[in-house]
Design an enzyme around this catalytic site. Sequence first.
Site, PDB file in Angstrom:
ATOM      1  N   GLY A  13     139.476  18.986  37.565  1.00 34.91           N
ATOM      2  CA  GLY A  13     140.851  18.700  36.972  1.00 34.91           C
ATOM      3  C   GLY A  13     141.033  19.080  35.325  1.00 34.91           C
ATOM      4  O   GLY A  13     141.845  18.362  34.792  1.00 34.91           O
ATOM      5  N   SER A  14     140.072  19.804  34.961  1.00 32.27           N
ATOM      6  CA  SER A  14     140.008  20.305  33.540  1.00 32.27           C
ATOM      7  C   SER A  14     141.240  20.719  32.949  1.00 32.27           C
ATOM      8  O   SER A  14     141.871  20.510  31.857  1.00 32.27           O
ATOM      9  CB  SER A  14     138.699  20.898  33.138  1.00 32.27           C
ATOM     10  OG  SER A  14     138.917  22.276  33.506  1.00 32.27           O
ATOM     11  N   ASN A 108     150.535  28.796  39.508  1.00 33.21           N
ATOM     12  CA  ASN A 108     149.084  28.798  39.773  1.00 33.21           C
ATOM     13  C   ASN A 108     148.383  29.336  38.717  1.00 33.21           C
ATOM     14  O   ASN A 108     148.762  30.480  38.396  1.00 33.21           O
ATOM     15  CB  ASN A 108     148.886  29.422  41.135  1.00 33.21           C
ATOM     16  CG  ASN A 108     147.425  29.130  41.438  1.00 33.21           C
ATOM     17  OD1 ASN A 108     146.830  27.961  41.613  1.00 33.21           O
ATOM     18  ND2 ASN A 108     146.867  30.199  41.966  1.00 33.21           N
ATOM     19  N   HIS A 110     144.697  31.284  37.964  1.00 33.52           N
ATOM     20  CA  HIS A 110     143.627  31.772  38.921  1.00 33.52           C
ATOM     21  C   HIS A 110     142.730  32.601  37.878  1.00 33.52           C
ATOM     22  O   HIS A 110     143.027  33.080  37.014  1.00 33.52           O
ATOM     23  CB  HIS A 110     144.222  33.139  39.863  1.00 33.52           C
ATOM     24  CG  HIS A 110     143.083  33.578  40.731  1.00 33.52           C
ATOM     25  ND1 HIS A 110     142.714  33.173  41.869  1.00 33.52           N
ATOM     26  CD2 HIS A 110     142.504  34.937  40.423  1.00 33.52           C
ATOM     27  CE1 HIS A 110     141.731  33.718  42.323  1.00 33.52           C
ATOM     28  NE2 HIS A 110     141.663  34.963  41.422  1.00 33.52           N
ATOM     29  N   GLU A 143     154.370  33.717  49.522  1.00 32.71           N
ATOM     30  CA  GLU A 143     153.680  33.004  50.421  1.00 32.71           C
ATOM     31  C   GLU A 143     152.278  33.636  50.740  1.00 32.71           C
ATOM     32  O   GLU A 143     151.557  33.566  51.583  1.00 32.71           O
ATOM     33  CB  GLU A 143     154.715  33.539  51.723  1.00 32.71           C
ATOM     34  CG  GLU A 143     154.710  35.006  51.704  1.00 32.71           C
ATOM     35  CD  GLU A 143     155.754  35.577  50.934  1.00 32.71           C
ATOM     36  OE1 GLU A 143     156.422  34.818  50.184  1.00 32.71           O
ATOM     37  OE2 GLU A 143     155.591  36.744  50.826  1.00 32.71           O
ATOM     38  N   GLU A 175     141.698  29.652  30.324  1.00 30.65           N
ATOM     39  CA  GLU A 175     142.900  29.008  31.434  1.00 30.65           C
ATOM     40  C   GLU A 175     143.477  27.840  30.574  1.00 30.65           C
ATOM     41  O   GLU A 175     144.704  27.534  30.688  1.00 30.65           O
ATOM     42  CB  GLU A 175     142.226  28.680  32.430  1.00 30.65           C
ATOM     43  CG  GLU A 175     141.576  29.543  33.291  1.00 30.65           C
ATOM     44  CD  GLU A 175     140.774  29.022  34.698  1.00 30.65           C
ATOM     45  OE1 GLU A 175     139.822  29.517  35.106  1.00 30.65           O
ATOM     46  OE2 GLU A 175     141.263  28.062  35.131  1.00 30.65           O
TER      47      GLU A 175
HETATM   48  C1  GRF Z   1     140.077  26.955  37.846  1.00 25.38           C
HETATM   49  O1  GRF Z   1     138.884  28.006  37.451  1.00 25.38           O
HETATM   50  C2  GRF Z   1     141.202  27.420  38.251  1.00 25.38           C
HETATM   51  O2  GRF Z   1     141.487  28.652  37.919  1.00 25.38           O
HETATM   52  C3  GRF Z   1     140.774  27.684  39.781  1.00 25.38           C
HETATM   53  O3  GRF Z   1     139.992  26.570  40.136  1.00 25.38           O
HETATM   54  C4  GRF Z   1     139.371  26.044  38.723  1.00 25.38           C
HETATM   55  C5  GRF Z   1     139.866  24.575  38.562  1.00 25.38           C
HETATM   56  O4  GRF Z   1     139.306  23.889  37.705  1.00 25.38           O
HETATM   57  N1  GRF Z   1     141.612  28.074  40.861  1.00 25.38           N
HETATM   58  P1  GRF Z   1     139.822  22.400  37.150  1.00 25.38           P
HETATM   59  O5  GRF Z   1     139.584  21.690  38.178  1.00 25.38           O
HETATM   60  O6  GRF Z   1     141.077  22.544  36.632  1.00 25.38           O
HETATM   61  O7  GRF Z   1     138.698  22.448  35.947  1.00 25.38           O
END
Ligand code: GRF
Length: 224
Positions: A13-14, A108, A110, A143, A175
């Site tokens: 959950g960062s 989302n 990624h 989807e 991210e």
């Molecule tokens: C992140 O790298 C995200 O892109 C991927 O899963 C990871 C989750 O990281 N889908 P966090 O739990 O938010 O730290």
Amino acid sequence: MSLPIAVLISGDGSNLQVLINKMEERILDVDIKMVLSNRENAYGLKRAQAYGIPTCTLSHKDFSSREEFDGEMVRVLKESGVEAVVMAGFMRIITPVFLSAFPGKIINIHPALLPAFPGVDGQGDASKYGVRLAGCTVHFVDEKMDHGAIIIQSAVPASPGEDPEDLRLRILEQEHRILPQATQWLAEGRLRIDGRFVKLEEDDVELAETDGTGLVNPPLEYGF
Ligand code: GRF
């Protein structure tokens, strides 16, 4: 008016933490109504509880189909007044049952430069492939897994053979910048989906910017 959202997680959950921080700093015009996880040991649940944000764990193993699982997620989120959904490390493919409940309002993050390296280990696959540019993508969810129209991307330099964990952490840093930015644009209603394209209204800014850590396009606003 803050956009009432849910954040879906499966792990640490960062990314969620950054959304909570920016919401608390009133930089992000959202109200996180619910944090939902399909894993009860997801550390992200503790992060939400520390801020008094309601949480819910739904184990997909307790449902006989993806559609039934999604139907229950929709019921829980609608009951909490949620209007949009941010998937931040939620490791489940969702069905039209969930998509149709929040049309054009599910995004989302990624950890790869889509369409390259979709799937559960985007950073690792990019690293193993020996790319020179890696990165991350925020996209609308459709989807198909990691397939929807792209909102924002950030590219980071990669060195073939470097420690994949170093690359993962440098991508994660980006991210934490592009996900809150994309979420803010969603909250402002400035994102227009036009087939494969996402238009950012009032996007009269120049293309891409780099601060040496990542090349981000469209450029970040609000100091994200
Ligand atoms: C992140 O790298 C995200 O892109 C991927 O899963 C990871 C989750 O990281 N889908 P966090 O739990 O938010 O730290």
